[in-house]
Enzyme design. Structure first.
Site, PDB file in Angstrom:
ATOM      1  N   GLN A  91       0.850  -1.196   0.000  1.00 48.64           N
ATOM      2  CA  GLN A  91       0.000   0.000   0.000  1.00 48.64           C
ATOM      3  C   GLN A  91       0.887   1.248   0.000  1.00 48.64           C
ATOM      4  OE1 GLN A  91      -2.854   0.359   3.218  1.00 48.64           O
ATOM      5  NE2 GLN A  91      -3.869   2.105   2.264  1.00 48.64           N
ATOM      6  N   HIS A  97      -8.680   1.854  -1.207  1.00 50.49           N
ATOM      7  CA  HIS A  97      -8.930   1.674  -2.639  1.00 50.49           C
ATOM      8  C   HIS A  97      -8.908   0.205  -3.008  1.00 50.49           C
ATOM      9  CE1 HIS A  97      -4.585   2.380  -2.072  1.00 50.49           C
ATOM     10  NE2 HIS A  97      -4.394   1.510  -3.051  1.00 50.49           N
TER      11      HIS A  97
END
Ligand code: 5GP
Ligand code: ZN
Length: 111
Positions: A91, A97
């Site tokens: 990440q 997301h």
């Protein structure tokens, strides 16, 4: 808050928007890792998808539903939905997301 994806939701940073409604925004990844690489994000800020799911599981369901709808609309039969949670898992943007990747074959296990 100084968050890149919040700025995309607010229209302060341009993005190639695929789909947007009151809950989420879908846009093309700036560094695509496959012929189709779309990010679907909640409009509200959460640091990652787990936090979003704990706060609002219906919202996360809508985001996965959106990914399936987009895949169907653009004719993807096989695709990968990916969520990286934490820097160690890859990440790099700390606004929740979902990656929707398609248009090529994918290896398993992932690297
Ligand atoms: P993560 O590595 O956090 O799972 O995914 C973040 C994604 O955001 C990466 O695939 C990266 O290419 C994408 N990204 C980073 N900055 C921007 C940007 O300014 N615009 C767009 N459209 N995507 C971005
Ligand atoms: Zn944010």
């Amino acid at each position: 808050m100084d968050c890149l994806f919040c700025k995309i939701v607010a229209g302060e940073i341009p993005a190639s928007i695929v789909k947007k409604n009151v809950l989420y925004t879908a846009f093309n990844d700036i560094t695509p890792q496959a012929p189709t690489h779309i990010l679907i994000i909640p409009n509200h800020h959460f640091s990652n998808m787990a936090e979003a799911a704990m706060a609002n599981p219906e919202l996360v369901g809508e985001i996965f539903k959106a990914a399936g709808e987009i895949a169907s609309e653009i004719g993807l039969e096989s695709y990968r939905m990916n969520v990286n949670t934490g820097a160690g898992a890859g990440q790099s943007v700390f606004h929740a997301h979902l990656h929707l990747l398609g248009g090529r074959t994918f290896a398993w296990p992932p690297g």
